[in-house]
Design an enzyme around this catalytic site. Structure first.
Site: not given
Ligand code: NAP
Length: 260
Positions: A66, A93, A152, A165, A198
């Protein structure tokens, strides 16, 4: 030119590497010869992601971590160094979304703190022990490091009802600029990736909302949500020698959304 993107001998950490954008990054790195350690909280997701990564290369491992817990990140760094002997890149990430439904006037202190604990403290916790290792290595004549944080578009424009956020991501952009300047002398670059919309678990609820999709899709010139695979190229480039002079940047990957 192809050798420029050969990551054999390199080792990268990808926090949040067990799903979504992080897994897209991890797969691309492994496919280019990089050893990769994915860090996530959920052991089952880690195991499933490792199975996918092993189809691309055998130098892969996972840490249950974590990132909001500083000691856990230090332990995961030590475990990664024990497994692979070095760390050349850290993709911070891991992140959580804000939901986008709560008015600022109703934001709880717990909600606010949790957001910053994961999205900002988590980057600090992942980067710091890795940077210490990179600096020590540079002192032995082996200066090479890549710090990459997933920010982001919200960091540039804010998001109503998701101000915590947006603020956590804006802080990442400044952090990256500071780290880039401070660590250039060690051969360490620092950049932020700013994804647009995404297709991941994080946006699953939004994608199921027809009204939201009807409003957003016409504003994306590429006319689709991005996918984790859309981050493959930037990840390999940033991890490679090709990006040696590219630092302190905020790199937008949004299908043109922000200029349309
Ligand atoms: P996601 O599919 O929900 O993935 C999030 C990842 O972060 C998972 O692998 C999760 O694994 C891990 N995670 C969450 N909290 C954690 C913690 N406390 N410690 C360690 N790992 C943790 O979302 P995603 O869209 O791929 O997001 C990845 C990054 O992209 C994030 O920083 C998000 O803010 C950014 N982002 C996403 C978008 C979008 O549209 N999807 C847009 C802009 C930015 P576990 O659950 O196993 O911990």
């Amino acid at each position: 030119m192809t050798k420029m993107f050969d990551l054999s001998g390199r080792v990268a950490v990808v926090t949040g590497g067990n799903g979504g954008i992080g897994l897209g990054i991890a797969e691309a790195l492994v496919a280019h010869g990089c050893a990769v350690s994915i860090w996530g909280r959920n052991a089952e997701k880690n195991t499933a992601a490792l199975a996918r990564l092993r189809k691309l290369g055998d130098k892969v491992q996972a840490q249950v971590c974590d990132v909001s817990d500083r000691d856990a990140a230090i332990a995961a760094t030590d475990a990664t160094l024990n497994a692979f002997g070095r760390i050349d890149g850290c993709f911070a990430n891991a992140g959580i979304g804000g939901g986008g439904r709560t008015a600022f006037a109703d934001r709880t202190a717990d909600d606010w703190r949790r957001m910053f604990a994961v999205n900002l403290d988590g980057v600090f916790h992942a980067f710091q022990p890795v940077v210490r290792h990179m600096i020590a290595r540079a002192g032995q004549g082996d200066g090479f490091g890549r710090l990459v944080a997933t920010s982001s578009m919200a960091s540039l424009f804010g998001t109503a009802r998701n101000e915590h956020y947006a603020a956590s991501k804006a802080a990442i952009n400044s952090l990256i600029q500071a780290l880039a300047v401070e660590h250039a002398r060690f051969g360490i670059t620092a950049n932020a990736i700013l994804p647009g919309w995404i297709d991941t678990e994080m946006t699953g609820g939004l994608q199921a909302n027809d009204r939201f999709m009807a409003n957003v899709m016409p504003r994306i010139p590429v006319r689709r949500f991005g996918t984790p695979e859309d981050f493959a190229g930037i990840a390999v480039y940033l991890m490679s020698r090709a990006s040696a002079y590219h630092t302190a940047d905020t790199i937008v990957i949004d299908g043109g959304y922000s200029v349309f």
